[in-house]
Design an enzyme around this catalytic site. Structure first.
Site, PDB file in Angstrom:
ATOM      1  N   ASP A   1       2.646 -91.464  -0.309  1.00 17.76           N
ATOM      2  CA  ASP A   1       3.404 -92.621  -0.270  1.00 17.76           C
ATOM      3  C   ASP A   1       2.206 -93.734   0.152  1.00 17.76           C
ATOM      4  OD1 ASP A   1       4.382 -94.619   1.556  1.00 17.76           O
ATOM      5  OD2 ASP A   1       5.502 -93.105   2.860  1.00 17.76           O
TER       6      ASP A   1
ATOM      7  N   ASP B   1       8.272 -96.701  -3.355  1.00 22.91           N
ATOM      8  CA  ASP B   1       6.684 -96.638  -2.772  1.00 22.91           C
ATOM      9  C   ASP B   1       6.399 -95.250  -2.538  1.00 22.91           C
ATOM     10  OD1 ASP B   1       8.213 -95.753  -0.675  1.00 22.91           O
ATOM     11  OD2 ASP B   1       7.705 -97.391   0.563  1.00 22.91           O
TER      12      ASP B   1
ATOM     13  N   LYS C   1      11.414 -88.012  11.486  1.00 19.64           N
ATOM     14  CA  LYS C   1      10.160 -88.081  12.234  1.00 19.64           C
ATOM     15  C   LYS C   1       9.984 -87.514  13.769  1.00 19.64           C
ATOM     16  CE  LYS C   1       9.415 -92.866  10.343  1.00 19.64           C
ATOM     17  NZ  LYS C   1      10.032 -94.154  10.076  1.00 19.64           N
TER      18      LYS C   1
END
Ligand code: GTP
Length: 346
Positions: free
Chosen positions: A217, A106, A157
């Protein structure tokens, strides 16, 4: 050279734009997203392509078959249960006996795979991870590096106050077959949390390839919109599209008073009525009708969309078959096929 593309599981959709078309088949300037990715790889001589996926690839298979038509070898690795990024690669790589690429399915980029491979070989790396720089790395996997770009740590993250680097994992890897020994068979396993930290703990040579090339992305419709516009504007490249001002395909009827400002692609069989204004970047899919006095600006229309007279569609994405009623005003909207009835009657 072989590449395994992680296409994802059954639920991989570009929600809320579409619930029916798998993410890799959404049209980017009228061609499936994954086709742009595959042909870019092939341009670098990476043409033995394995699509790793957790669902039966009917739409993908009927479009690409075995890839012979496009001069590539395409095989499909189907998973019976979610295996995660690394588990899916292990499943797909049963017969791999040489250096290979892995791509997250993706993301879209202009990363120079040839240069990355040269660096991988020069470093005698066991794994090389492409890095891209983002302003806000808190939604991504940050990669810390030392001298010569050797990877020292992964921080998935990070919280805003833990951001130590803006270089993130771009989802493009070059791996030696020995990496497969770090992935259990038939188990859910991830690269960022499992494989790469294990390689670092063993002191294995894991290097980075920092790239300033275009990278996106496309996990959300807003980014999908951006990719279309960026490709139209020539900010990124695809073997399938050459940025031009205005392209009008065969069988279109364009009223002489219509004003079209590029970059814009008007696909085959469209009708563009009197005093319509199309302000690029804009993609108008096949068989669309843009009625009198309407405005389409910075928007992506899939096939057979009808824009009613006097309507304005700005910064929006409209899925196939949707009818936008007369004089409607849409700004920054994502309209999926199921919304067709709504917009036709409001
Ligand atoms: P988040 O990290 O959760 O934001 O999502 P992401 O989709 O950006 O990252 P993730 O690392 O989960 O997935 C990276 C790519 O691998 C995506 O293209 C996924 O569709 C794909 N992927 C994830 N899990 C699997 C899996 O089990 N099988 C296959 N074939 N692909 C997968």
């Amino acid at each position: 050279m072989k590449v395994i593309i992680l296409v994802g599981g059954e639920g991989t959709r570009l929600r809320p734009l579409t619930y029916s078309i798998v993410k890799s088949m959404v049209p980017v300037i009228n061609r499936p997203f994954i086709e742009h990715v595959i042909l870019k790889l092939a341009a670098h001589g990476i043409n033995d392509i394995v699509l790793a996926m957790g669902y039966k690839p009917d739409s993908i298979f009927s479009y690409f078959k075995d890839g012979a038509g496009a001069g590539i070898k395409l095989t499909y690795s189907l998973e019976e249960k979610p295996l995660g990024t690394a588990g899916a690669v292990k499943h797909a790589a049963q017969h791999v006996d040489d250096t290979f690429f892995v791509l997250n399915g993706d993301t879209f980029s202009d990363i120079d795979y040839t240069e990355m491979l040269q660096l991988h070989r020069r470093n005698k790396a066991m794994a090389t991870i492409a890095l891209t720089r983002v302003e806000d790395p808190t939604l991504f996997g940050v990669v810390e590096t030392g001298p010569e770009g050797r990877v020292t740590a992964f921080i998935e993250k990070p919280a805003r106050d833990q951001v130590t680097s803006h270089w993130i994992n771009a989802g493009v890897y070059i791996l030696e077959p020995a990496v497969l020994d770090y992935i259990p068979d038939n188990e859910f396993y991830m690269f960022e949390k499992g494989v790469f930290p294990a390689l670092l703990a063993k002191g294995a040579p894991v290097y980075s390839y920092a790239s300033q090339a275009y990278w996106i992305d496309v996990g959300r419709p807003s980014q999908y919109h951006r990719l279309n516009c960026d490709m139209l504007e020539g900010k990124c490249s695809s073997p399938l599209y050459k940025a031009e001002s205005v392209i009008i395909e065969a069988g279109c009827a364009i009223h002489p008073s219509a004003q079209i400002t590029g970059p814009a692609r008007i696909s085959a069989g469209c009708y563009v009525g009197e005093e319509v204004h199309i302000q690029g970047p804009a993609v108008i899919g096949c068989g669309c009708r843009i009625e009198k006095g309407s405005l389409v600006e910075n928007s992506i229309l899939w096939d057979n969309v009808i824009i009613g007279a006097g309507a304005s569609v700005i910064d929006s994405i409209i899925a196939s078959g949707v009818k936008i009623i007369e004089n409607a005003r849409l700004e920054g909207q994502t309209i999926n096929q199921d919304a067709a009835a709504d917009h036709a009657t409001k």
